[in-house]
Design a protein around this motif. Structure first.
Motif, PDB file in Angstrom:
ATOM      1  N   TYR A   1       0.847  -1.185   0.000  1.00  0.00           N
ATOM      2  CA  TYR A   1       0.000   0.000   0.000  1.00  0.00           C
ATOM      3  C   TYR A   1       0.884   1.238   0.000  1.00  0.00           C
ATOM      4  O   TYR A   1       1.977   1.240   0.562  1.00  0.00           O
ATOM      5  CB  TYR A   1      -0.891   0.048   1.244  1.00  0.00           C
ATOM      6  CG  TYR A   1      -2.055  -0.889   1.215  1.00  0.00           C
ATOM      7  CD1 TYR A   1      -1.921  -2.206   1.649  1.00  0.00           C
ATOM      8  CD2 TYR A   1      -3.307  -0.469   0.774  1.00  0.00           C
ATOM      9  CE1 TYR A   1      -2.992  -3.072   1.631  1.00  0.00           C
ATOM     10  CE2 TYR A   1      -4.390  -1.330   0.764  1.00  0.00           C
ATOM     11  CZ  TYR A   1      -4.223  -2.627   1.192  1.00  0.00           C
ATOM     12  OH  TYR A   1      -5.290  -3.484   1.178  1.00  0.00           O
TER      13      TYR A   1
ATOM     14  N   GLN B   1       0.857   5.309   1.127  1.00  0.00           N
ATOM     15  CA  GLN B   1       0.167   6.302   1.943  1.00  0.00           C
ATOM     16  C   GLN B   1       0.768   7.674   1.654  1.00  0.00           C
ATOM     17  O   GLN B   1       1.804   8.036   2.180  1.00  0.00           O
ATOM     18  CB  GLN B   1       0.279   5.979   3.437  1.00  0.00           C
ATOM     19  CG  GLN B   1      -0.540   6.911   4.312  1.00  0.00           C
ATOM     20  CD  GLN B   1      -0.418   6.598   5.792  1.00  0.00           C
ATOM     21  OE1 GLN B   1       0.661   6.323   6.286  1.00  0.00           O
ATOM     22  NE2 GLN B   1      -1.540   6.628   6.499  1.00  0.00           N
TER      23      GLN B   1
ATOM     24  N   PHE C   1       3.749   0.669   2.658  1.00  0.00           N
ATOM     25  CA  PHE C   1       3.560  -0.411   3.613  1.00  0.00           C
ATOM     26  C   PHE C   1       3.458  -1.745   2.889  1.00  0.00           C
ATOM     27  O   PHE C   1       2.747  -1.876   1.882  1.00  0.00           O
ATOM     28  CB  PHE C   1       2.272  -0.214   4.414  1.00  0.00           C
ATOM     29  CG  PHE C   1       2.332   0.931   5.388  1.00  0.00           C
ATOM     30  CD1 PHE C   1       1.780   2.154   5.068  1.00  0.00           C
ATOM     31  CD2 PHE C   1       2.930   0.771   6.626  1.00  0.00           C
ATOM     32  CE1 PHE C   1       1.824   3.208   5.965  1.00  0.00           C
ATOM     33  CE2 PHE C   1       2.982   1.815   7.530  1.00  0.00           C
ATOM     34  CZ  PHE C   1       2.432   3.038   7.194  1.00  0.00           C
TER      35      PHE C   1
ATOM     36  N   ILE D   1      -1.754  -7.649   8.516  1.00  0.00           N
ATOM     37  CA  ILE D   1      -0.685  -7.305   9.448  1.00  0.00           C
ATOM     38  C   ILE D   1       0.338  -6.497   8.654  1.00  0.00           C
ATOM     39  O   ILE D   1       0.887  -6.994   7.662  1.00  0.00           O
ATOM     40  CB  ILE D   1      -0.040  -8.553  10.051  1.00  0.00           C
ATOM     41  CG1 ILE D   1      -1.108  -9.408  10.751  1.00  0.00           C
ATOM     42  CG2 ILE D   1       1.067  -8.161  11.019  1.00  0.00           C
ATOM     43  CD1 ILE D   1      -1.852  -8.697  11.850  1.00  0.00           C
ATOM     44  N   PHE D   2       0.603  -5.295   9.121  1.00  0.00           N
ATOM     45  CA  PHE D   2       1.463  -4.377   8.375  1.00  0.00           C
ATOM     46  C   PHE D   2       2.875  -4.344   8.924  1.00  0.00           C
ATOM     47  O   PHE D   2       3.108  -4.531  10.118  1.00  0.00           O
ATOM     48  CB  PHE D   2       0.897  -2.953   8.457  1.00  0.00           C
ATOM     49  CG  PHE D   2      -0.314  -2.717   7.622  1.00  0.00           C
ATOM     50  CD1 PHE D   2      -1.574  -2.986   8.126  1.00  0.00           C
ATOM     51  CD2 PHE D   2      -0.205  -2.224   6.334  1.00  0.00           C
ATOM     52  CE1 PHE D   2      -2.706  -2.767   7.357  1.00  0.00           C
ATOM     53  CE2 PHE D   2      -1.327  -1.996   5.562  1.00  0.00           C
ATOM     54  CZ  PHE D   2      -2.586  -2.271   6.072  1.00  0.00           C
ATOM     55  N   GLY D   3       3.807  -4.062   8.020  1.00  0.00           N
ATOM     56  CA  GLY D   3       5.136  -3.672   8.454  1.00  0.00           C
ATOM     57  C   GLY D   3       5.083  -2.232   8.944  1.00  0.00           C
ATOM     58  O   GLY D   3       4.044  -1.572   8.878  1.00  0.00           O
ATOM     59  N   LYS D   4       6.213  -1.731   9.449  1.00  0.00           N
ATOM     60  CA  LYS D   4       6.236  -0.387  10.007  1.00  0.00           C
ATOM     61  C   LYS D   4       6.298   0.700   8.938  1.00  0.00           C
ATOM     62  O   LYS D   4       6.183   1.884   9.250  1.00  0.00           O
ATOM     63  CB  LYS D   4       7.411  -0.236  10.971  1.00  0.00           C
ATOM     64  CG  LYS D   4       7.269  -1.083  12.237  1.00  0.00           C
ATOM     65  CD  LYS D   4       8.374  -0.778  13.220  1.00  0.00           C
ATOM     66  CE  LYS D   4       8.284  -1.669  14.442  1.00  0.00           C
ATOM     67  NZ  LYS D   4       7.023  -1.490  15.181  1.00  0.00           N
TER      68      LYS D   4
END
Lengths: 119, 111
Positions: free
Chosen positions: A37, A39, A91, A108-111
């Protein structure tokens, strides 16, 4: 447990440079989905790609390409000839099938990796 | 077509005040619904997810709660806000095919 690691916190490049954003994931399942994704500063999440664990073919979409390697549990994202408009937080995320629900588990996302492209 | 609405877009609340953020989905039935929070300069943290009316799973123990009074409505609440509750809150839904759609977010500042 599921985990997504984006080791690069921030990357700065000059326009027209190529840049690769790394993503490493952990899961015990053989069936799972990986996502990227974007942002932008406005905050909304823009979907870029979804890849299931059985499809290891690399994908190219314009200046974007993705390299999925199950052997190293990586799903890296490359932007070719970067542009200022590519500046954003990116992300990587992981989803696994829910045993009772076709819609899957939560993402569940990475930072995230902050990409800054200067002119 | 499916749409997701999230409001308000921005909110400034004093410490100790209550909170209610609402998210509604249109154009689909029985979606999975999610609340995520993004603290300043940090990643997206899953707070709650729901697979049906009244079914809420909490991922992180905290000062917040969630409710799903209707199939396509998901509410995030707090009885007393803390400074650490500040952040960007995103609602999302999914319904098959592992597609996830996010709302436009609420930027909450607790002062």
């Amino acid at each position: 447990a599921q985990k997504v690691t984006q080791a690069q916190t921030e990357i700065s490049v000059v326009e027209k440079e190529d840049v690769t954003l790394d993503c490493v994931y952990e899961t015990r399942d053989t069936t799972y989905y990986l996502f990227w994704y974007k942002q932008p500063p406005s905050g909304e999440l823009v979907f870029l790609i979804r890849r299931n664990s059985f499809d290891e073919q690399n994908e190219i979409s314009g200046r974007y390409s993705w390299n999925f390697q199950k052997s190293t549990s990586s799903f890296n994202f490359t932007i070719t000839a970067s542009q200022v408009v590519d500046s954003a937080v990116y992300f990587c995320a992981l989803s696994e099938p829910h045993p009772l629900d076709q819609a899957g588990t939560a993402l569940i996302f990475g930072k995230g990796t902050t990409l800054s492209v200067s002119s | 077509s499916q749409t997701i609405h999230q409001w308000p877009a921005t909110l400034v609340q004093p410490v100790g005040s209550p909170l209610s953020l609402e998210c509604t989905v249109e154009g689909t039935s029985n979606p999975n619904l999610y609340w995520y929070r993004q603290a300043a300069g940090r990643g997206l943290q899953l707070l709650f997810y729901s697979v049906g009316i009244g079914q809420i799973s909490s991922e992180v123990p905290q000062n917040l709660s969630a409710s799903r009074p209707q199939d396509r409505q998901f509410i995030l609440s707090s009885k007393k806000l803390l400074l650490s509750d500040s952040g960007f809150y995103l609602c999302a839904w999914s319904a098959g095919n592992y597609g996830y759609t996010f709302g436009s977010g609420t930027r909450l500042t607790v002062v």
